[in-house]
Design a protein around this motif. Structure first.
Motif, PDB file in Angstrom:
ATOM      1  N   VAL A  51      18.913  15.970  40.398  1.00 52.01           N
ATOM      2  CA  VAL A  51      19.911  15.057  40.967  1.00 52.01           C
ATOM      3  C   VAL A  51      19.675  13.613  40.558  1.00 52.01           C
ATOM      4  O   VAL A  51      20.550  12.962  39.984  1.00 52.01           O
ATOM      5  CB  VAL A  51      19.964  15.205  42.500  1.00 52.01           C
ATOM      6  CG1 VAL A  51      20.781  14.076  43.115  1.00 52.01           C
ATOM      7  CG2 VAL A  51      20.576  16.547  42.881  1.00 52.01           C
ATOM      8  N   THR A  52      18.514  13.068  40.861  1.00 55.65           N
ATOM      9  CA  THR A  52      18.290  11.650  40.559  1.00 55.65           C
ATOM     10  C   THR A  52      18.009  11.415  39.078  1.00 55.65           C
ATOM     11  O   THR A  52      18.299  10.335  38.565  1.00 55.65           O
ATOM     12  CB  THR A  52      17.130  11.097  41.407  1.00 55.65           C
ATOM     13  OG1 THR A  52      15.970  11.925  41.245  1.00 55.65           O
ATOM     14  CG2 THR A  52      17.513  11.074  42.878  1.00 55.65           C
ATOM     15  N   GLN A  55      21.742  11.549  37.490  1.00 55.62           N
ATOM     16  CA  GLN A  55      22.882  11.032  38.239  1.00 55.62           C
ATOM     17  C   GLN A  55      23.761  10.065  37.444  1.00 55.62           C
ATOM     18  O   GLN A  55      24.927   9.860  37.777  1.00 55.62           O
ATOM     19  CB  GLN A  55      22.422  10.375  39.533  1.00 55.62           C
ATOM     20  CG  GLN A  55      21.546   9.158  39.385  1.00 55.62           C
ATOM     21  CD  GLN A  55      21.091   8.633  40.749  1.00 55.62           C
ATOM     22  OE1 GLN A  55      21.712   8.898  41.773  1.00 55.62           O
ATOM     23  NE2 GLN A  55      19.990   7.911  40.757  1.00 55.62           N
ATOM     24  N   THR A  59      27.773  14.809  38.216  1.00 60.58           N
ATOM     25  CA  THR A  59      28.317  14.768  39.570  1.00 60.58           C
ATOM     26  C   THR A  59      27.676  15.897  40.362  1.00 60.58           C
ATOM     27  O   THR A  59      27.519  17.010  39.851  1.00 60.58           O
ATOM     28  CB  THR A  59      29.847  14.924  39.561  1.00 60.58           C
ATOM     29  OG1 THR A  59      30.439  13.788  38.930  1.00 60.58           O
ATOM     30  CG2 THR A  59      30.398  15.045  40.972  1.00 60.58           C
ATOM     31  N   PHE A 107      19.119   8.405  45.371  1.00 63.59           N
ATOM     32  CA  PHE A 107      20.424   8.967  45.009  1.00 63.59           C
ATOM     33  C   PHE A 107      21.531   7.951  45.235  1.00 63.59           C
ATOM     34  O   PHE A 107      21.766   7.501  46.346  1.00 63.59           O
ATOM     35  CB  PHE A 107      20.727  10.233  45.803  1.00 63.59           C
ATOM     36  CG  PHE A 107      22.102  10.782  45.519  1.00 63.59           C
ATOM     37  CD1 PHE A 107      22.419  11.241  44.257  1.00 63.59           C
ATOM     38  CD2 PHE A 107      23.084  10.789  46.502  1.00 63.59           C
ATOM     39  CE1 PHE A 107      23.693  11.720  43.972  1.00 63.59           C
ATOM     40  CE2 PHE A 107      24.359  11.273  46.230  1.00 63.59           C
ATOM     41  CZ  PHE A 107      24.662  11.731  44.956  1.00 63.59           C
ATOM     42  N   GLY A 109      24.583   8.393  43.042  1.00 62.49           N
ATOM     43  CA  GLY A 109      25.528   8.906  42.075  1.00 62.49           C
ATOM     44  C   GLY A 109      26.826   9.353  42.712  1.00 62.49           C
ATOM     45  O   GLY A 109      27.191   8.938  43.808  1.00 62.49           O
ATOM     46  N   GLY A 260      26.732   4.668  45.641  1.00 63.06           N
ATOM     47  CA  GLY A 260      27.208   6.003  45.319  1.00 63.06           C
ATOM     48  C   GLY A 260      28.677   6.182  45.645  1.00 63.06           C
ATOM     49  O   GLY A 260      29.283   5.379  46.356  1.00 63.06           O
TER      50      GLY A 260
END
Length: 348
Positions: A51-52, A55, A59, A107, A109, A260
């Protein structure tokens, strides 16, 4: 070298096992069953770990099984030029994963949240079990577990019989049809053709499932079973529903405050399933309120004719319709919601 009786016995046993596995793999492939990955906490943890790192060019998708069936990840990649990290769980509320992403200060994103109301607003602990199991594994994974996943991944891509949910000893024993006692109702099991799973954690119905109405009806019967079981549970109180809205609001604000982007999507359903959802969860009291309290945008399938698709078993899209839905989703994100992607989307 002289073979001892014990060595000969071991060689014979190994030979028998290898021959059995060859036969078993050949038989499974002859039935038309293809490769499908184990979608347990191991694979989910692998995707969560991206995820990170990814990002800036991906998506993240959370929610329940509709996100996993309805988003065609290959089409998403080709249209957007970025990846789709699938963190949804079947039959599970997105709330535990939303909380986790909101509390992850790294996070910032893009996040798409699938709104399946009966799961999002559920207070039944069982509807959060898989997500909590995945999160616990992600937070506490050991080097040995990481190594095991790295070894197992290429093997799963080659051998059908390694699929744990259908072909492990435990799974095979679970599928033995044992009559239940009078007055008892056994939890039904999903047919194997309902969902084959890719390494991207995308679910697809098989061609056999799409052709045979009887298999589709068997899944509709499963929805009826869960509906009956749900009716036996106390309904969520207004206080608990208000509490869920408050948590959603707080989590979305945390993510957007870091830069985000959050998008709610109401993925398609049809038939009796949609009728029940509309009756229990009227749009003005649930969907509209989500957008109101969070200030986040949303895409409801009922607002777009091209997204009003018929689900074979009333709740999930066929692979062909998933392509249609994904094309529409990307188009709406770009043209109406202001999201930008590396690729310029062409109208389809």
């Amino acid at each position: 070298m002289k073979h001892t009786p014990l060595r000969n016995a071991l060689l014979l046993a190994c030979g028998i096992v290898i021959l059995f596995l060859i036969f078993w793999e050949t038989y499974l492939r002859s039935t038309g069953i293809g490769i499908s990955y184990d979608d347990g906490p191991e694979l989910w943890t692998h995707k969560r770990s991206l995820v990170t790192k990814e990002q800036e060019r991906a998506t993240v998708f959370i929610g329940s099984s509709r996100n996993k069936y309805d988003l065609d990840i290959e089409i998403w990649r080709s249209l957007t030029g970025e990846d789709a990290i699938q963190l949804a769980f079947e039959g599970t509320s997105p709330m535990p994963v939303l909380d986790n992403l909101a509390d992850d200060s790294l996070f910032k994103g893009k996040l798409v949240i699938d709104v399946t109301e009966m799961l999002l607003f559920s207070t039944n602990p069982e509807d959060s079990r898989l997500a909590k199991k995945g999160l616990d594994y992600y937070k506490n994974i050991t080097p040995a577990q990481w190594f095991s996943f790295q070894v197992n991944k290429p093997l799963e891509s080659k051998f059908v019989f390694l699929e744990r949910d259908y072909f492990s000893i435990k799974a095979l024993l679970k599928r033995i049809d044992i009559p239940t006692r009078a007055g008892m109702e056994k939890e039904p099991l999903f047919p194997i053709d309902f969902g084959r799973i890719s390494f991207d954690r995308q679910n697809k119905m098989s061609d056999k499932f799409l052709k045979e109405i009887s298999i589709q009806d068997s899944v509709k019967n499963i929805w009826s079973y869960y509906s009956r079981m749900g009716a036996k549970q106390p309904p969520p109180t207004q206080q608990s529903i208000d509490s869920i809205f408050q948590v959603i609001q707080k989590d979305v604000q945390k993510i957007t405050a870091r830069g985000g982007k959050v998008m709610f999507v109401r993925t398609p359903s049809s038939g009796i399933f949609l009728q029940i959802e509309q009756q229990i969860f009227p749009r003005e009291h649930f969907w509209n309120r989500i957008l109101s309290v969070t200030g986040a945008p949303g895409i409801h399938f009922m607002d777009y004719p091209e997204q009003q698709l018929i689900c074979p078993e009333d709740s999930h899209l066929s692979p062909t319709d998933a392509i249609t839905y994904t094309k529409s989703l990307v188009k709406v994100l770009e043209t109406e919601k202001g999201w930008s992607f590396p690729n310029k989307t062409k109208s389809n």
